[in-house]
Scaffold this active site. Sequence first.
Site, short mmCIF file in Angstrom:
data_model
loop_
_atom_site.label_atom_id
_atom_site.label_comp_id
_atom_site.label_asym_id
_atom_site.label_seq_id
_atom_site.Cartn_x
_atom_site.Cartn_y
_atom_site.Cartn_z
NE ARG A 22 -2.44 -8.33 -39.71
CZ ARG A 22 -1.73 -9.38 -39.37
NH1 ARG A 22 -2.00 -10.06 -38.28
NH2 ARG A 22 -0.72 -9.78 -40.14
CG ASN A 40 -5.05 -10.20 -41.43
OD1 ASN A 40 -5.41 -9.04 -41.59
ND2 ASN A 40 -3.89 -10.64 -41.86
#
Length: 93
Positions: A22, A40
């Site tokens: 990320r 996520n």
Amino acid sequence: MSAKVFSLEAYFTGRVQGVGFRYSTLQVAKEFEVTGEVKNLADGRVYLRAEGERSEVEDFLEEVQRVLRMYIRDTEVKTESCTPKYKGFTITQ
């Protein structure tokens, strides 16, 4: 009537959680004129949504896939035209 933008949703599978995926995606986003989010998912995948000009969004996805290719086993992509939903690009929970 609001202007429409190109929108892309990508679901990444592989070893994509716990490896800085990320954060790296956020860094790549700074190189492109895109808005959206990366997060996520509970099933172990990473979700990416990006909005903007079609070529910019597609180039952004290509760069994410290039930079993080060692972690990605598969990418599922969906696209649409929609009204803008984001002001910037962020990591969400």
